[in-house]
Design an enzyme around this catalytic site. Structure first.
Site, mmCIF file in Angstrom:
data_model
loop_
_atom_site.group_PDB
_atom_site.id
_atom_site.type_symbol
_atom_site.label_atom_id
_atom_site.label_comp_id
_atom_site.label_asym_id
_atom_site.label_seq_id
_atom_site.Cartn_x
_atom_site.Cartn_y
_atom_site.Cartn_z
ATOM 1 N N TRP A 253 0.827 -1.208 0.000
ATOM 2 C CA TRP A 253 0.000 0.000 0.000
ATOM 3 C C TRP A 253 0.865 1.264 0.000
ATOM 4 O O TRP A 253 0.464 2.298 -0.549
ATOM 5 C CB TRP A 253 -0.987 -0.016 1.175
ATOM 6 C CG TRP A 253 -0.327 0.077 2.525
ATOM 7 C CD1 TRP A 253 0.143 -0.951 3.291
ATOM 8 C CD2 TRP A 253 -0.067 1.277 3.259
ATOM 9 N NE1 TRP A 253 0.695 -0.485 4.445
ATOM 10 C CE2 TRP A 253 0.572 0.876 4.460
ATOM 11 C CE3 TRP A 253 -0.292 2.634 3.031
ATOM 12 C CZ2 TRP A 253 0.981 1.810 5.414
ATOM 13 C CZ3 TRP A 253 0.111 3.547 3.990
ATOM 14 C CH2 TRP A 253 0.740 3.142 5.166
ATOM 15 N N GLU B 80 -4.504 6.845 -3.912
ATOM 16 C CA GLU B 80 -4.447 8.054 -3.088
ATOM 17 C C GLU B 80 -3.719 9.218 -3.770
ATOM 18 O O GLU B 80 -3.361 10.192 -3.095
ATOM 19 C CB GLU B 80 -3.784 7.764 -1.727
ATOM 20 C CG GLU B 80 -4.497 6.654 -0.954
ATOM 21 C CD GLU B 80 -3.934 6.460 0.451
ATOM 22 O OE1 GLU B 80 -3.829 7.462 1.176
ATOM 23 O OE2 GLU B 80 -3.620 5.315 0.812
ATOM 24 N N HIS C 179 8.438 7.184 14.569
ATOM 25 C CA HIS C 179 8.093 6.182 15.573
ATOM 26 C C HIS C 179 9.165 5.099 15.609
ATOM 27 O O HIS C 179 9.688 4.710 14.581
ATOM 28 C CB HIS C 179 6.768 5.482 15.223
ATOM 29 C CG HIS C 179 5.553 6.223 15.666
ATOM 30 N ND1 HIS C 179 4.318 6.019 15.103
ATOM 31 C CD2 HIS C 179 5.386 7.159 16.624
ATOM 32 C CE1 HIS C 179 3.432 6.799 15.697
ATOM 33 N NE2 HIS C 179 4.054 7.514 16.617
ATOM 34 N N TYR C 180 9.450 4.612 16.822
ATOM 35 C CA TYR C 180 10.204 3.378 16.957
ATOM 36 C C TYR C 180 9.577 2.589 18.093
ATOM 37 O O TYR C 180 9.498 3.114 19.207
ATOM 38 C CB TYR C 180 11.684 3.643 17.249
ATOM 39 C CG TYR C 180 12.493 2.369 17.110
ATOM 40 C CD1 TYR C 180 12.703 1.801 15.865
ATOM 41 C CD2 TYR C 180 13.003 1.712 18.238
ATOM 42 C CE1 TYR C 180 13.410 0.618 15.737
ATOM 43 C CE2 TYR C 180 13.711 0.535 18.105
ATOM 44 C CZ TYR C 180 13.907 -0.004 16.855
ATOM 45 O OH TYR C 180 14.606 -1.178 16.717
ATOM 46 N N SER D 120 4.865 1.415 12.653
ATOM 47 C CA SER D 120 3.856 0.384 12.380
ATOM 48 C C SER D 120 4.086 -0.274 11.024
ATOM 49 O O SER D 120 3.513 -1.323 10.758
ATOM 50 C CB SER D 120 2.432 0.930 12.518
ATOM 51 O OG SER D 120 2.322 2.196 11.974
ATOM 52 N N TYR D 121 4.932 0.321 10.171
ATOM 53 C CA TYR D 121 5.366 -0.385 8.949
ATOM 54 C C TYR D 121 6.798 0.035 8.656
ATOM 55 O O TYR D 121 7.209 1.159 8.966
ATOM 56 C CB TYR D 121 4.436 -0.099 7.754
ATOM 57 C CG TYR D 121 4.128 1.364 7.521
ATOM 58 C CD1 TYR D 121 3.145 2.008 8.261
ATOM 59 C CD2 TYR D 121 4.832 2.108 6.574
ATOM 60 C CE1 TYR D 121 2.868 3.350 8.073
ATOM 61 C CE2 TYR D 121 4.566 3.456 6.378
ATOM 62 C CZ TYR D 121 3.577 4.068 7.133
ATOM 63 O OH TYR D 121 3.310 5.412 6.960
ATOM 64 N N LEU E 105 10.604 3.934 5.634
ATOM 65 C CA LEU E 105 10.820 5.215 6.322
ATOM 66 C C LEU E 105 9.694 6.212 6.100
ATOM 67 O O LEU E 105 9.368 6.551 4.963
ATOM 68 C CB LEU E 105 12.141 5.853 5.882
ATOM 69 C CG LEU E 105 12.451 7.169 6.643
ATOM 70 C CD1 LEU E 105 12.813 6.905 8.091
ATOM 71 C CD2 LEU E 105 13.524 7.979 5.951
ATOM 72 N N HIS E 106 9.102 6.673 7.197
ATOM 73 C CA HIS E 106 8.078 7.716 7.122
ATOM 74 C C HIS E 106 8.191 8.593 8.358
ATOM 75 O O HIS E 106 8.687 8.164 9.405
ATOM 76 C CB HIS E 106 6.683 7.103 6.990
ATOM 77 C CG HIS E 106 6.300 6.191 8.113
ATOM 78 N ND1 HIS E 106 6.784 4.902 8.225
ATOM 79 C CD2 HIS E 106 5.482 6.365 9.166
ATOM 80 C CE1 HIS E 106 6.282 4.326 9.309
ATOM 81 N NE2 HIS E 106 5.484 5.198 9.912
ATOM 82 N N VAL E 107 7.738 9.844 8.187
ATOM 83 C CA VAL E 107 7.856 10.840 9.249
ATOM 84 C C VAL E 107 6.469 11.410 9.528
ATOM 85 O O VAL E 107 5.707 11.696 8.607
ATOM 86 C CB VAL E 107 8.825 11.970 8.828
ATOM 87 C CG1 VAL E 107 8.858 13.078 9.870
ATOM 88 C CG2 VAL E 107 10.230 11.412 8.579
#
Lengths: 300, 300
Positions: free
Chosen positions: B138, B148, B231-232, B235-236, B239-241
């Site tokens: 996704w 999206e 996050h650490y 949830s996937y 790399l995302h911010v």
């Protein structure tokens, strides 16, 4: 009285003439809004809060609602659901006539994230703290057993590495779900995170270790259920450490204000001057004097 | 694809046949409920969340609603207000078909704080992540504009330092009070914080800078109103911010899981191997497979 109540309930809609003056505050997370306005020429505060879901009405909501598609991606889709009004009520509280005190009580203060380099701390924050000379007499009262002595959960009396552990005022101690304790260092010359160097490692490690042990002993909560952290900025400038239950979203446990004690210890171990070189970020309320200083200095 | 979306949006009510199996969790504070059930013989999870109030609809709510008196005492009174459905929508998320993993994800679970040394990451966490081979299809759909695409707020197409910025599912975009956007890196080989080294500074700085600029441009929110973090554990593992509004207590913004991007950048500047040497702390839910591995290894 009851007569009034009956009369009131017979009216179709008391609020149809309500004129909004200002939104005092709102919470997108809690689905609440606090509104100042006029109701038949009287000052009023109206509080709206969406109501929690009730399991027993779910079937009726699913069957009796309109659904508008917003987005679809793979197995995920989102909709706006328009439910029958009687299954989706809004709790409404009216204070009328309201005084200025009511209005101020519900007024939200916006906050701003400040970026504080070490130089900013020296030229803006530290002078501000010193000028204000915030009183921490109430802290000394605790340390000297002149107040709250009966609330103390644990004490290590060592003047260098010792501390007093006691429940925070916010915690009613009725259940451990929202456990909140504070460890206050006996040492009086550490105002905040910026004052810490590797010299303070024995103190910090002692608070961490013995604080966790005392909480396990007294409340049967192991370290894996605890969030242990300092605030920067703190609300008073005498070293203290927060112990809250993991899973309880205690006010001030957000990443923008809280610093895990375990991280503070690691940071000082790898760089004794860590907190005297780093840029630190923290939120300040719009009405905060310190925020004014940052603005004057062109740092916001 | 969009074809499906159109078809779907034409249906009166996809959820009218939904049969509840169990309430997985709910929050009276946040007015959310997570429900497991069946939708046309497929397993599904439905998430309902009441929507925040919007100032611009208040007058219409006051004028167009039914009001039922509950209580009156002195200047205080409380009512149940029944608003027109289109002014009081319920944000609805459907996951269908849902797997057992989805169901478990939304089930209320206690959590435990895990202490992960670099060696633990290598011997416990990394092998677990690799075995699970979580699908991020996704995410690729978004990056490749297969899904999206119309939600994208900003894109920098550079394969090394570029990213896509778009609203998080949790945000209905009706008000900026609970603004929540996600920047997803185009680069595909960075799973999480542990993979970051100083080599990634150009990417991280680019996301930080251009993400803030795009949000200022589109939502008129300056950087001083934003909390920007990773996050650490994420949830996937791509790399995302997270960009959320300061003052909005977004889920997962607590110090035990969130890492300010500004701190991550500083840490990598002062030590290129920072995240390959440090002990990191994070909460894991009781039913998490990873928690099981930490227990087996005697690390909890």
């Amino acid at each position: 009285g009851r007569g009034e109540a009956v009369k009131e309930s017979e009216r179709e809609n008391t609020l149809s003439g309500f004129l909004t003056t200002a939104v005092l505050s709102d919470s997108a997370r809690e689905k609440t809004i606090f509104i100042h306005g006029k109701l038949a020429d009287q000052e009023a505060v109206v509080i709206l809060e969406k109501t929690p879901f009730r399991e027993e009405t779910l079937a009726e909501i699913f069957n009796g609602s309109k659904l508008k598609l917003d987005m679809k991606n793979d197995i995920y889709s989102t909709y706006r659901l328009q439910a029958p009004p009687h299954l989706n009520e809004i709790k409404t509280t009216v204070v009328c006539p309201a005084t200025e005190k009511h209005v101020n009580k519900y007024k939200h203060q916006e906050s701003f994230l400040v970026e504080e380099a070490w130089e900013d701390y020296q030229s803006i924050t530290l002078p501000y703290i010193q000028e204000q000379s915030f009183s921490v007499q109430w802290v000394y009262n605790i340390l000297e057993k002149k107040a709250e002595a009966e609330r103390i959960v644990f004490e290590d009396p060592d003047p260098e590495t010792g501390f007093v552990l006691l429940p925070d005022f916010k915690w009613d101690q009725k259940q451990v779900d929202d456990l909140y304790l504070i460890a206050i260092a006996h040492k009086k010359d550490i105002g905040c995170l910026r004052d810490l160097t590797s010299d303070h490692l024995p103190l910090l490690q002692n608070i961490f270790q013995k604080g966790k042990e005392a909480i396990l002993q007294r409340y049967n909560l192991p370290a894996s259920k605890l969030r242990v952290y300092l605030h920067y900025q703190p609300s008073y400038y005498h070293l203290h450490v927060h112990f809250t239950k993991l899973g309880y979203e205690a006010p001030g446990c957000g990443v923008e204000r809280a610093h895990l004690l375990a991280d503070v210890i690691q940071n000082l171990q790898s760089d004794p001057q860590y907190y005297k070189t780093r840029t630190l970020y923290f939120p300040l309320r719009a009405d905060s004097g310190l925020l004014g200083r940052f603005k004057e200095a062109g740092r916001l």
